[in-house]
Enzyme design. Structure first.
Site, short mmCIF file in Angstrom:
data_model
loop_
_atom_site.label_atom_id
_atom_site.label_comp_id
_atom_site.label_asym_id
_atom_site.label_seq_id
_atom_site.Cartn_x
_atom_site.Cartn_y
_atom_site.Cartn_z
CB ILE A 337 65.98 -64.30 55.63
CG1 ILE A 337 64.48 -64.56 55.78
CG2 ILE A 337 66.50 -64.80 54.29
CD1 ILE A 337 63.59 -63.77 54.83
N GLY A 339 70.44 -65.14 58.85
CA GLY A 339 71.09 -65.90 59.93
C GLY A 339 72.24 -65.09 60.53
CD GLU A 363 58.82 -35.70 60.48
OE1 GLU A 363 57.73 -35.54 59.92
OE2 GLU A 363 59.92 -35.42 59.95
N1 CAA Z 1 46.71 -29.44 62.46
C1 CAA Z 1 46.43 -28.18 62.90
N2 CAA Z 1 46.08 -27.93 64.18
C2 CAA Z 1 46.04 -28.97 65.03
C3 CAA Z 1 46.33 -30.28 64.63
C4 CAA Z 1 46.67 -30.51 63.27
N3 CAA Z 1 46.96 -31.73 62.82
N4 CAA Z 1 46.20 -31.11 65.69
C5 CAA Z 1 45.83 -30.33 66.72
N5 CAA Z 1 45.73 -29.05 66.32
C6 CAA Z 1 45.38 -27.87 67.11
C7 CAA Z 1 44.14 -28.15 67.97
O1 CAA Z 1 42.96 -27.85 67.26
C8 CAA Z 1 44.37 -27.19 69.14
O2 CAA Z 1 44.00 -25.88 68.80
P1 CAA Z 1 42.61 -25.23 69.38
O3 CAA Z 1 42.74 -25.30 70.85
O4 CAA Z 1 42.59 -23.85 68.81
O5 CAA Z 1 41.51 -26.09 68.86
C9 CAA Z 1 45.88 -27.16 69.29
O6 CAA Z 1 46.44 -27.60 68.03
C10 CAA Z 1 46.40 -28.11 70.36
O7 CAA Z 1 45.91 -29.40 70.04
P2 CAA Z 1 45.38 -30.41 71.15
O8 CAA Z 1 44.49 -29.70 72.11
O9 CAA Z 1 44.83 -31.58 70.42
O10 CAA Z 1 46.75 -30.73 71.88
P3 CAA Z 1 47.22 -31.96 72.72
O11 CAA Z 1 48.18 -31.48 73.71
O12 CAA Z 1 46.04 -32.77 73.17
O13 CAA Z 1 48.11 -32.85 71.70
C11 CAA Z 1 48.99 -34.12 69.96
C12 CAA Z 1 47.97 -33.07 70.42
C13 CAA Z 1 48.33 -34.86 68.83
C14 CAA Z 1 49.39 -35.10 71.02
C15 CAA Z 1 50.22 -33.32 69.47
O14 CAA Z 1 50.83 -32.63 70.53
C16 CAA Z 1 51.27 -34.15 68.77
O15 CAA Z 1 51.11 -34.48 67.60
N6 CAA Z 1 52.38 -34.48 69.45
C17 CAA Z 1 53.52 -35.09 68.84
C18 CAA Z 1 54.50 -34.06 68.40
C19 CAA Z 1 55.44 -34.58 67.37
O16 CAA Z 1 55.06 -35.19 66.39
N7 CAA Z 1 56.71 -34.28 67.56
C20 CAA Z 1 57.70 -34.60 66.62
C21 CAA Z 1 58.83 -33.65 66.71
S1 CAA Z 1 59.41 -33.04 65.20
C22 CAA Z 1 60.45 -34.21 64.58
O17 CAA Z 1 60.54 -35.33 65.03
C23 CAA Z 1 61.13 -33.73 63.37
C24 CAA Z 1 62.44 -34.32 63.09
O18 CAA Z 1 63.45 -33.74 63.43
C25 CAA Z 1 62.52 -35.55 62.27
#
Ligand code: CAA
Length: 379
Positions: A337, A339, A363
């Site tokens: 908008i 430009g 995050e």
């Molecule tokens: N709350 C609590 N526990 C959770 C959860 C939640 N939302 N999500 C998963 N868990 C638990 C699971 O239950 C599991 O525990 P159990 O084995 O006892 O059941 C454990 O955590 C591991 O979970 P997963 O088996 O589901 O793990 P995964 O490897 O398949 O991955 C994922 C899960 C959703 C991909 C996760 O790793 C994820 O969210 N990744 C992204 C990380 C992220 O957001 N990073 C951002 C960095 S911080 C940042 O950016 C801050 C900044 O500076 C601005």
């Protein structure tokens, strides 16, 4: 269903709006250019209660709800998205996590200063090989008597260079994978803790993003959060709330893009008319406004669920996924908008585009949000 904000929420929104105009607006572009951290503004945000908005009053916080927090982050990010993320990390990743899972002693020791802005917090989960794959922690914390010895590197840590207190995730038992990760409160200044590389970024340039290095740092066992093995649950649960803050930051950038577009299109003339007279511009503004309103409703819904004590993780993921997409799209449309003027630094919309992109990444990337949402539906 009630769409009305209460008096406190309206007051918080107005205070944040006024603060952003008076304390951030004039210097935001210069701080972006110079990559300068808004130290004084952070101090003032602390004095206003914006650094510990959801912390209970007994620990020095403002004792407000998540809805108020969303309104404040949006208003501040409308003017300065860097200040928005500094505030968001301190509120939702640091103070919320500490108050929810910390011991009474930890809360008494750390929350007052963090909530009042005397101290700043950071959240150290990401590592060179653990971004989306957050459970793949290489940083180690080995128990030794009454302490843990921390070794490793964290990267992309928001607030890292300026933080006094960092919540660090580290593996206490690597063979246990995700269940062997623990969370620690680490104070700046302890031997072996140093700030390493400062990143040069596309956007949110006045917030600092750094690597942190830990070499044989001795952490008192009293600084372990909850228990050994709780670190991944702590981090992911805390990030659920963090994603509401980032959705609010994205909303602020999107709304600022729309506001700038409305104002510019009423002033700018082409073919003897303000460009707002043309449907090509009117339709862009209508679409931006509709999408922003939808993003706002998703974000407030996630906040309301959290405030009611209901499960809110998937709702927060939807809010962040959609609001971040709307932020990027709105900033792009705002440039279109404007430009040629939209493409130069003098007009703020090019900063809005640069600032918006990170909301689709940190995050949890948009792809991670889709994993969280689809798992909920398909389990
Ligand atoms: N709350 C609590 N526990 C959770 C959860 C939640 N939302 N999500 C998963 N868990 C638990 C699971 O239950 C599991 O525990 P159990 O084995 O006892 O059941 C454990 O955590 C591991 O979970 P997963 O088996 O589901 O793990 P995964 O490897 O398949 O991955 C994922 C899960 C959703 C991909 C996760 O790793 C994820 O969210 N990744 C992204 C990380 C992220 O957001 N990073 C951002 C960095 S911080 C940042 O950016 C801050 C900044 O500076 C601005």
């Amino acid at each position: 269903m009630n769409f009305e904000l209460n008096e406190t929420q309206l007051m918080i929104r107005d205070t944040a709006r006024k603060f952003a105009q008076e304390e951030l607006a004039a210097s935001a572009d210069e701080r972006d250019e110079k990559e300068e951290f808004p130290r004084d503004a952070v101090q003032k945000m602390g004095e206003l209660g914006f650094m510990g908005m959801m912390v209970s009053e007994q620990y020095g916080g403002a004792g407000l709800d998540t809805v108020s927090y969303v309104l404040a982050v949006e208003e501040i990010s409308k003017v300065d998205a860097s200040a928005g993320v500094i505030m968001s990390v301190n509120n939702s990743l640091v103070t919320w996590g500490l108050e929810t899972y910390g011991t009474e002693d930890q809360k008494k020791r750390y929350l007052h200063d963090l909530a009042s802005g005397k101290k700043l917090g950071a959240f150290a989960l990401s590592e060179p090989e653990a971004g989306s794959d957050a459970t793949n922690q290489r940083t180690t914390a080995k128990k030794q008597g009454d302490s843990f010895i921390l070794n490793g590197t964290k990267n992309f840590i928001t607030n890292g260079a300026n933080a006094d207190i960092v919540l660090v995730m580290a593996s206490t038992e690597r063979s246990k994978g995700a269940k062997g990760v623990s969370a620690f409160i680490v104070e700046k200044g302890i031997p072996g803790f140093s700030v390493a590389k400062k990143e040069k970024k596309l956007g949110i340039r006045s917030s600092d993003t750094v690597s942190l290095s830990f070499e044989d740092c001795r952490i008192p066992a009293g600084n372990l959060i909850k228990e050994e093995g709780f670190g991944i649950k702590f981090a992911l649960k805390t990030l659920d709330g963090g994603r509401i803050g980032i959705a609010a930051q994205a909303l602020g950038i999107a709304q600022a893009s729309l506001d700038a577009s409305i104002s510019y299109s009423k002033q700018r003339k082409a073919f003897d008319h303000p460009i707002a007279d043309f449907q090509a511009v009117q339709f862009k503004i209508a679409d931006m406004s509709t999408e922003i309103e939808a993003a706002r409703l998703l974000t407030l819904r996630a906040a309301v669920l959290k405030d009611r004590g209901e499960r809110f993780g998937p709702a927060a993921a939807m809010a962040k996924l959609y609001a971040s997409k709307v932020a990027v799209a709105s900033a792009l449309e705002a440039i279109q908008i404007h430009g040629g003027y939209g493409y130069i630094r003098e007009y703020k919309v090019e900063r809005f585009l640069r600032d918006s992109k990170i909301t689709e990444i940190y995050e949890g990337t948009s792809e991670i949000q889709r994993i969280v949402i689809s798992r909920e539906l398909l389990q």
